[in-house]
Write a protein that holds these residues in place. Structure first.
Motif, PDB file in Angstrom:
ATOM      1  N   ASP A  36      12.687  -1.481  31.180  1.00  0.00           N
ATOM      2  CA  ASP A  36      14.250  -0.903  30.928  1.00  0.00           C
ATOM      3  C   ASP A  36      14.034   0.029  30.922  1.00  0.00           C
ATOM      4  O   ASP A  36      13.216   1.298  30.151  1.00  0.00           O
ATOM      5  N   VAL A  37      14.388   0.655  31.849  1.00  0.00           N
ATOM      6  CA  VAL A  37      14.659   3.238  31.995  1.00  0.00           C
ATOM      7  C   VAL A  37      14.995   3.464  30.603  1.00  0.00           C
ATOM      8  O   VAL A  37      14.839   4.412  30.726  1.00  0.00           O
ATOM      9  N   ALA A  38      15.635   2.597  30.286  1.00  0.00           N
ATOM     10  CA  ALA A  38      16.720   3.277  29.161  1.00  0.00           C
ATOM     11  C   ALA A  38      15.940   3.324  27.593  1.00  0.00           C
ATOM     12  O   ALA A  38      16.180   3.985  26.961  1.00  0.00           O
ATOM     13  N   ASP A  39      14.720   2.078  28.028  1.00  0.00           N
ATOM     14  CA  ASP A  39      13.822   2.498  26.316  1.00  0.00           C
ATOM     15  C   ASP A  39      12.492   2.924  27.076  1.00  0.00           C
ATOM     16  O   ASP A  39      11.665   3.040  27.603  1.00  0.00           O
ATOM     17  N   ALA A  40      12.518   4.457  26.450  1.00  0.00           N
ATOM     18  CA  ALA A  40      10.916   5.034  26.404  1.00  0.00           C
ATOM     19  C   ALA A  40       9.563   4.378  26.140  1.00  0.00           C
ATOM     20  O   ALA A  40       8.701   4.075  27.119  1.00  0.00           O
ATOM     21  N   ALA A  41       9.520   3.327  25.389  1.00  0.00           N
ATOM     22  CA  ALA A  41       8.553   2.400  25.116  1.00  0.00           C
ATOM     23  C   ALA A  41       7.902   1.536  26.452  1.00  0.00           C
ATOM     24  O   ALA A  41       7.059   1.459  26.658  1.00  0.00           O
ATOM     25  N   SER A  42       8.970   0.635  26.912  1.00  0.00           N
ATOM     26  CA  SER A  42       9.342  -0.366  28.457  1.00  0.00           C
ATOM     27  C   SER A  42       8.778   1.469  28.853  1.00  0.00           C
ATOM     28  O   SER A  42       7.664   0.377  29.952  1.00  0.00           O
ATOM     29  N   CYS A  43       9.114   2.565  29.280  1.00  0.00           N
ATOM     30  CA  CYS A  43       8.908   3.231  30.270  1.00  0.00           C
ATOM     31  C   CYS A  43       7.558   3.288  30.256  1.00  0.00           C
ATOM     32  O   CYS A  43       6.129   3.278  31.090  1.00  0.00           O
ATOM     33  N   ARG A  44       6.392   3.617  29.237  1.00  0.00           N
ATOM     34  CA  ARG A  44       5.438   3.902  28.426  1.00  0.00           C
ATOM     35  C   ARG A  44       4.492   2.901  29.249  1.00  0.00           C
ATOM     36  O   ARG A  44       3.302   2.832  30.091  1.00  0.00           O
TER      37      ARG A  44
END
Ligand code: NAD
Length: 249
Positions: free
Chosen positions: A61-69
Motif C-alpha cells: 500500500d503506497v499510502a502506508d510508509a511501513a508497507s513501502c519499507r
C-alpha cells in the motif's frame, strides 16, 4: 534491449489493462527484472508470473510508509539491487469541489501524492549508496489543465503536488546520481474510470485531441521506458506530456 541487467520496481502494476501492467511487460521485454507492487496482492503475483520466471509480485500500500519499507526490503533481498522505481499507483474519483469530503481528499491525496514520497523514501537510501537510480513519477494532464476530464479537484491537486515533489527530489538527489522525472498523460484507456466514461463522452473528448485518438497504456509505458533507460541519462526534473496534443503549452 534498453534495460538489460537492470531491475525495476513498478507500483500499481497489477490491473490487467493498466499503465503499470503495460510498463511491466515492456520493461521485461527489454531485459529488466521487474517487481510489481500493488494493493492487490493476488493480482501482483499473477502479473509477475505472467512476465515469466525471476520477476516478483508483492502486496504494497503506497499510502502506508511501513508497507513501502517492508516491500522495499523484500525486493532488495530478492534482487540485490534496484535501478529503477516507477511511482505509478493511483486512484481517482469524479467529484465536484463541494462534494469532496475529508475522507475523499485523504484517500486521493494519500495514494497519488503521499505514496510517491513514501515509496521513493523506501528506495532512495539504496540508490544513494550506489550513486545511481532513475525514479519516474505519475502525474496527469489533470494537474496542468485543472482537471475537467474525469478526476475531481482533489485528484488535480494531488497530481500537481507530484510535479512539485518530483522536481524537488530531482534537485536534491541529482548529486547522488539519481534522476527523477514525471509523466503527464491525457486520457488513457484503462479501467481507472470504471464504467463511468460513456462512448459519447469519449467521442467528445477525442474532438479536442489533435492526434484524434485516446491514449493506450503502451503509449505511457514507452515514455516510462525512456525515463528508466540510459537514453535519458541527462534528463532530470522533466515533465513529459503523453496526451496526443490535448494540452499544448
Ligand atoms: P488502473 O486502475 O488500471 O491501475 C491503478 C493500479 O494502482 C491498480 O492496479 C491498483 O490496484 C493500484 N493501486 C491503487 N491504490 C494503490 C495503493 N494504495 N497502493 C498500491 N497500489 C495501488 O489505472 P491506470 O489508468 O493504469 O492508472 C495508473 C496511473 O496513471 C495512476 O496514477 C493514474 O492516476 C495515472 N493516470 C491515468 C490516466 C488515465 O487516463 N488512465 C491519465 C493520467 C494519469
Amino acid at each position: 534491449m534498453l534495460l538489460r541487467d537492470k531491475t525495476a520496481v513498478i507500483s500499481g502494476a497489477a490491473s490487467e489493462r493498466g499503465i503499470g501492467r503495460a510498463t511491466a511487460r515492456l520493461f521485461a521485454e527489454h531485459g529488466a527484472r521487474v517487481a510489481i507492487l500493488d494493493l492487490d496482492a493476488d493480482g501482483a503475483a499473477r502479473a509477475a508470473a505472467e512476465l515469466g520466471p525471476g520477476h516478483l509480485g508483492l502486496r504494497c500500500d503506497v499510502a502506508d510508509a511501513a508497507s513501502c519499507r517492508h516491500a522495499a526490503e523484500q525486493v532488495l533481498t530478492a534482487f540485490g539491487k534496484v535501478d529503477v522505481l516507477v511511482n505509478n499507483a493511483g486512484v481517482t474519483q469524479p467529484l465536484k469541489v463541494m462534494d469532496v469530503r475529508p475522507e475523499d481528499w485523504e484517500f486521493v491525496v494519500d495514494v497519488n501524492m503521499t505514496g510517491v514520497l513514501y515509496l521513493s523514501q523506501a528506495f532512495i537510501p539504496h540508490m544513494r549508496s550506489r550513486k545511481q537510480g532513475s525514479i519516474a513519477c505519475m502525474s496527469s494532464v489533470s494537474a496542468q489543465r485543472g482537471g475537467g476530464i474525469f478526476g475531481g479537484p482533489h485528484y488535480s491537486a494531488a497530481k500537481a503536488g507530484v510535479l512539485g515533489l518530483a522536481k524537488a527530489m530531482a534537485r536534491e538527489l541529482g548529486p547522488d546520481g539519481i534522476r527523477v522525472n514525471s509523466v503527464t498523460p491525457g486520457l488513457i484507456q484503462t479501467d481507472i474510470t470504471g464504467d463511468k466514461l460513456t462512448p459519447e463522452m469519449k467521442a467528445e473528448i477525442v474532438k479536442g485531441i489533435p492526434l484524434s485518438r485516446l491514449g493506450e497504456a503502451r503509449d505511457v509505458a514507452n515514455i516510462y521506458l525512456f525515463l528508466a533507460s540510459d537514453l535519458s541519462a541527462y534528463v532530470t526534473g522533466a515533465v513529459i506530456d503523453v496526451n496526443g496534443g490535448m494540452l499544448i503549452h
